[in-house]
Design an enzyme around this catalytic site. Structure first.
Site, PDB file in Angstrom:
ATOM      1  N   GLU A   1      -7.990   3.087  -5.460  1.00  0.00           N
ATOM      2  CA  GLU A   1      -8.643   2.345  -4.555  1.00  0.00           C
ATOM      3  C   GLU A   1     -10.173   2.095  -4.755  1.00  0.00           C
ATOM      4  O   GLU A   1     -10.732   2.821  -5.702  1.00  0.00           O
ATOM      5  CB  GLU A   1      -8.502   3.178  -3.144  1.00  0.00           C
ATOM      6  CG  GLU A   1      -9.051   2.596  -2.061  1.00  0.00           C
ATOM      7  CD  GLU A   1      -8.828   1.306  -1.704  1.00  0.00           C
ATOM      8  OE1 GLU A   1      -8.707   0.406  -2.440  1.00  0.00           O
ATOM      9  OE2 GLU A   1      -8.426   1.042  -0.478  1.00  0.00           O
TER      10      GLU A   1
ATOM     11  N   ARG B   1      -1.066   9.649  -3.447  1.00  0.00           N
ATOM     12  CA  ARG B   1      -0.402   8.814  -2.303  1.00  0.00           C
ATOM     13  C   ARG B   1       0.298   7.674  -2.786  1.00  0.00           C
ATOM     14  O   ARG B   1       1.305   7.460  -2.372  1.00  0.00           O
ATOM     15  CB  ARG B   1      -1.357   8.426  -1.229  1.00  0.00           C
ATOM     16  CG  ARG B   1      -2.720   7.644  -1.706  1.00  0.00           C
ATOM     17  CD  ARG B   1      -3.591   7.795  -0.526  1.00  0.00           C
ATOM     18  NE  ARG B   1      -4.870   6.956  -0.797  1.00  0.00           N
ATOM     19  CZ  ARG B   1      -5.939   7.194  -1.483  1.00  0.00           C
ATOM     20  NH1 ARG B   1      -5.864   8.386  -1.927  1.00  0.00           N
ATOM     21  NH2 ARG B   1      -7.017   6.514  -1.413  1.00  0.00           N
TER      22      ARG B   1
ATOM     23  N   ARG C   1       0.929  -1.308   0.161  1.00  0.00           N
ATOM     24  CA  ARG C   1      -0.033  -0.275   0.080  1.00  0.00           C
ATOM     25  C   ARG C   1       0.867   1.414  -0.162  1.00  0.00           C
ATOM     26  O   ARG C   1       1.886   1.137   0.201  1.00  0.00           O
ATOM     27  CB  ARG C   1      -0.860  -0.041   1.358  1.00  0.00           C
ATOM     28  CG  ARG C   1      -1.791  -1.156   1.167  1.00  0.00           C
ATOM     29  CD  ARG C   1      -2.817  -1.442   2.477  1.00  0.00           C
ATOM     30  NE  ARG C   1      -3.388  -0.214   2.834  1.00  0.00           N
ATOM     31  CZ  ARG C   1      -4.015   0.120   4.135  1.00  0.00           C
ATOM     32  NH1 ARG C   1      -3.843  -0.703   4.895  1.00  0.00           N
ATOM     33  NH2 ARG C   1      -4.811   0.977   4.302  1.00  0.00           N
TER      34      ARG C   1
END
Ligand code: F6P
Length: 427
Positions: free
Chosen positions: A305, A285, A234
């Site tokens: 996501e 991110r 992640r």
């Protein structure tokens, strides 16, 4: 709801995939990989390996002469094992199964005619997948990679085992009739994989699921030399993670940036064998996390996501208070639940299918920097987890997951890197 979705995906048809080919042509490997892929897509799939039935019925250790087509006793025993495995394949499909993979040599027309008659009587679709390979080096690699460790050769000297296995192959070759040669088999559906997929031939392949199978076989390597690692992570902690908000497109926090550096340092200490391909999602991110890596990266929107729709940017608490029905619907069925104007995990699996195909196709190591739901689903594929359990898989922040795919399934190592975070309740 989920039931309906999943039945729709097989269009109500049950399918038998019958493998064909001489020993050591990678049939079982292909069968296992197909089962993992189809299971991940939501079609309950199981492999029925006739070798396993034979071992259970007559014991693992049999001389090569057992496989001689002229050996009546051996042939009768092998027919019995084949029958029992086919019975179980059909019983599986009569129940909850959607795809039964009948993993046997099926090298004679008579054997295939029997399978075709049986499946037609039950109303199942049937596709033969034949693996043809005449390259002695490939066969030799295959024998060494799989047969030496097989229960048939426990405790047998390596050279002796290889010699015995070669004799077995020769005996099978005497009775081998490749699929579709001769008019009698023109009506059959089949896929021929030549030299482990270097050449592929199709005959009477129609329909959704057979089409997906071809797509997968064209891209996934049938070889056992799947030795490159796949790294899943992640992104580093984002401002939204810190505020316990889902979705959005927030940048990394200071700690998240420290994870990005730690990740690059980790690869400096433990470089993969060959420059990896790096994939990020299109979100800030994820891109920021990959930035310190010494390799260029490719952005895939498919890695974004799970889309939380009208809940995007909220905390789980806010959802619970302002939309209690949505909150409890998700709690009751996290896998099937679709956020209003957003996605479900089922949707995420579907959109990640091309990513899986591309991962299968890559020969170099791959680093995927993505998100909670996305990494869970990719991890679920490689680790052969039922799709329904993906939403609850534990994939913490600031942890690099290193997967090593192999014949026996992938193994994993987890590397916690960078600043430790508190219990990752909000992902
Ligand atoms: O909280 C981080 C996050 O990536 C969210 O953006 C996303 O909605 C969530 O995790 C997915 O996890 P879960 O399916 O457990 O809600």
């Amino acid at each position: 709801m989920i039931q309906r979705l999943r039945r729709d995906r097989v269009f109500g048809r049950k399918l038998v995939i019958a493998m064909v080919g001489l020993p050591a042509r990678g049939k079982s490997y292909i069968a296992q990989k197909l089962a993992r892929y189809l299971g991940w897509l939501g079609h309950p799939t199981r492999v029925f390996n006739v070798g396993g039935y034979r071992r259970a019925q007559v014991g693992a250790r049999q001389p090569a002469s057992f496989f001689d087509p002229a050996n009546e006793e051996g042939s009768a025993a092998r027919d019995r094992a084949a029958r029992e495995a086919l019975d179980d394949t059909c019983a599986f499909l009569a129940g909850a199964g959607a795809v039964g993979i009948y993993d046997a040599t099926n090298t004679t027309r008579a054997r295939r005619a029997n399978i075709a008659a049986r499946t037609a009587a039950l109303g199942y679709d049937l596709v033969f997948v034949e693996s043809i390979c005449d390259d002695p080096a490939l066969i030799d690699r295959n024998v060494r990679a799989t047969k030496l460790g097989s229960p048939d050769y426990v405790g047998v000297d390596e050279d002796e085992a290889i010699g015995d296995f070669r004799s077995r192959i020769e005996l099978y070759a005497r009775a081998y009739e490749p699929v579709g040669e001769g008019e009698t088999e023109d009506a059959l559906s089949f896929i021929k994989l030549i030299d482990l997929g270097r050449d592929v031939r199709l005959h009477r392949i129609t329909g959704h699921l057979p089409g997906r199978i071809v797509y997968y076989l064209l891209n996934s390597h049938a070889s056992h030399d799947d030795r490159r690692p796949i790294y899943l992570t992640r992104h580093g902690q984002s401002v939204y993670n810190l505020r316990e908000r889902i979705g959005g497109d927030a940048p990394l926090t200071v700690r998240g940036e420290a994870y990005a550096r730690a990740l690059a340092e980790h690869f400096g200490r433990a470089p993969p064998n060959g420059a990896p391909v790096v994939w990020t999602s299109s979100l800030t991110r994820s891109i920021e996390t990959a930035r310190p890596l010494p390799w260029s990266s490719v952005v895939w929107r498919a890695l974004d996501e799970i889309d939380a729709g009208i809940c995007d940017g909220m905390t789980y608490d806010e959802i619970r208070r302002s939309m209690p029905d949505e909150y409890s619907a998700r709690a009751a069925d996290k896998f099937g639940y679709r956020y209003p104007r957003g996605e479900s995990y089922v949707d995420v699996i579907e959109r990640l299918e091309p990513v899986i195909l591309e991962l299968e196709r890559q020969r170099s190591p791959v680093v995927v920097v993505a998100h909670n739901a996305v990494i869970r689903v990719l991890y679920g594929y490689f680790m052969d987890r039922a799709p329904e359990v993906c939403p609850s898989l534990d994939v913490p922040l600031h942890t690099l997951i290193e997967l090593q795919p192999s014949v026996a399934g992938a193994t994993e190592r987890r590397h916690p890197l960078g600043p430790m975070l508190e219990q990752d309740r909000y992902g």
